[in-house]
Write a protein that holds these residues in place. Structure first.
Motif, PDB file in Angstrom:
ATOM      1  N   TRP A   1      -3.066   3.742  -4.626  1.00 60.60           N
ATOM      2  CA  TRP A   1      -4.101   2.732  -4.837  1.00 60.60           C
ATOM      3  C   TRP A   1      -5.468   3.369  -4.673  1.00 60.60           C
ATOM      4  O   TRP A   1      -5.696   4.132  -3.743  1.00 60.60           O
ATOM      5  CB  TRP A   1      -3.947   1.579  -3.848  1.00 60.60           C
ATOM      6  CG  TRP A   1      -2.590   0.956  -3.936  1.00 60.60           C
ATOM      7  CD1 TRP A   1      -1.553   1.140  -3.087  1.00 60.60           C
ATOM      8  CD2 TRP A   1      -2.113   0.097  -4.976  1.00 60.60           C
ATOM      9  NE1 TRP A   1      -0.456   0.440  -3.519  1.00 60.60           N
ATOM     10  CE2 TRP A   1      -0.770  -0.213  -4.674  1.00 60.60           C
ATOM     11  CE3 TRP A   1      -2.689  -0.432  -6.123  1.00 60.60           C
ATOM     12  CZ2 TRP A   1       0.002  -1.040  -5.487  1.00 60.60           C
ATOM     13  CZ3 TRP A   1      -1.910  -1.255  -6.914  1.00 60.60           C
ATOM     14  CH2 TRP A   1      -0.597  -1.557  -6.611  1.00 60.60           C
TER      15      TRP A   1
ATOM     16  N   TYR B   1       0.838  -1.204   0.000  1.00 61.23           N
ATOM     17  CA  TYR B   1       0.000   0.000   0.000  1.00 61.23           C
ATOM     18  C   TYR B   1       0.873   1.255   0.000  1.00 61.23           C
ATOM     19  O   TYR B   1       0.584   2.215  -0.712  1.00 61.23           O
ATOM     20  CB  TYR B   1      -0.961   0.026   1.198  1.00 61.23           C
ATOM     21  CG  TYR B   1      -1.891   1.203   1.095  1.00 61.23           C
ATOM     22  CD1 TYR B   1      -3.025   1.132   0.293  1.00 61.23           C
ATOM     23  CD2 TYR B   1      -1.610   2.395   1.737  1.00 61.23           C
ATOM     24  CE1 TYR B   1      -3.858   2.224   0.144  1.00 61.23           C
ATOM     25  CE2 TYR B   1      -2.438   3.492   1.597  1.00 61.23           C
ATOM     26  CZ  TYR B   1      -3.560   3.402   0.801  1.00 61.23           C
ATOM     27  OH  TYR B   1      -4.386   4.502   0.639  1.00 61.23           O
TER      28      TYR B   1
ATOM     29  N   HIS C   1      -6.708   1.269  -9.673  1.00 62.34           N
ATOM     30  CA  HIS C   1      -5.455   0.659  -9.186  1.00 62.34           C
ATOM     31  C   HIS C   1      -5.674   0.197  -7.765  1.00 62.34           C
ATOM     32  O   HIS C   1      -6.175   0.887  -6.959  1.00 62.34           O
ATOM     33  CB  HIS C   1      -4.310   1.667  -9.185  1.00 62.34           C
ATOM     34  CG  HIS C   1      -3.996   2.195 -10.533  1.00 62.34           C
ATOM     35  ND1 HIS C   1      -3.213   1.518 -11.408  1.00 62.34           N
ATOM     36  CD2 HIS C   1      -4.397   3.322 -11.168  1.00 62.34           C
ATOM     37  CE1 HIS C   1      -3.115   2.226 -12.533  1.00 62.34           C
ATOM     38  NE2 HIS C   1      -3.818   3.308 -12.407  1.00 62.34           N
TER      39      HIS C   1
ATOM     40  N   VAL D   1      -8.375  -1.138  -1.998  1.00 66.14           N
ATOM     41  CA  VAL D   1      -7.695  -2.302  -1.436  1.00 66.14           C
ATOM     42  C   VAL D   1      -8.760  -3.344  -1.134  1.00 66.14           C
ATOM     43  O   VAL D   1      -9.714  -3.070  -0.408  1.00 66.14           O
ATOM     44  CB  VAL D   1      -6.938  -1.945  -0.135  1.00 66.14           C
ATOM     45  CG1 VAL D   1      -6.336  -3.194   0.493  1.00 66.14           C
ATOM     46  CG2 VAL D   1      -5.881  -0.886  -0.393  1.00 66.14           C
TER      47      VAL D   1
ATOM     48  N   GLY E   1       1.908   2.659  -3.314  1.00 61.80           N
ATOM     49  CA  GLY E   1       0.784   3.082  -4.157  1.00 61.80           C
ATOM     50  C   GLY E   1       1.141   4.165  -5.143  1.00 61.80           C
ATOM     51  O   GLY E   1       2.287   4.338  -5.471  1.00 61.80           O
TER      52      GLY E   1
END
Length: 110
Positions: free
Chosen positions: A31, A26, A110, A34, A29
């Motif tokens: 991101w 993470y 993403h 998740v 990232g």
């Protein structure tokens, strides 16, 4: 399993094999989302979620689990998960991910 389910959703993946690795990934990232398994070796998904949320209050974490009961839902919510999806029926998760895609811009989640 999730790669197959989300194959047509234009989603880019990275994977972690345990909660500690999820935290490290993470941090690499950015991101958008998740997908966190609740039960994992080394560090469970509830604890990993709490640590990710502590580091980034805007993190969008959803739990994916076989343990879909009231206690698990409460723990996930308290850790900062925005939703919980049972592995027995992942179609709602697919719909959730598809709804996250911004309709006004191209690109993937993403």
């Amino acid at each position: 399993m999730l790669r197959v389910l989300l194959a047509d959703a234009d989603v880019e993946f990275d994977e972690a094999i345990n909660g500690e690795q999820a935290i490290v990934r993470y941090a690499d990232g950015p991101w958008d989302l998740v997908l966190m398994d609740v039960r994992m070796p080394v560090l469970d998904g509830i604890e990993a979620t709490g640590r990710i949320i502590s580091a980034d209050g805007n993190a969008h974490v959803v739990a994916v689990t076989d343990y879909d009961d009231a206690d698990c839902r409460l723990e996930a919510r308290q850790a900062g998960c925005r939703a919980l999806f049972g592995k027995g029926d992942l179609l709602p998760l697919r719909d959730y991910v598809r709804q996250m895609r911004p309709s006004s811009r191209s690109g993937s989640i993403h």
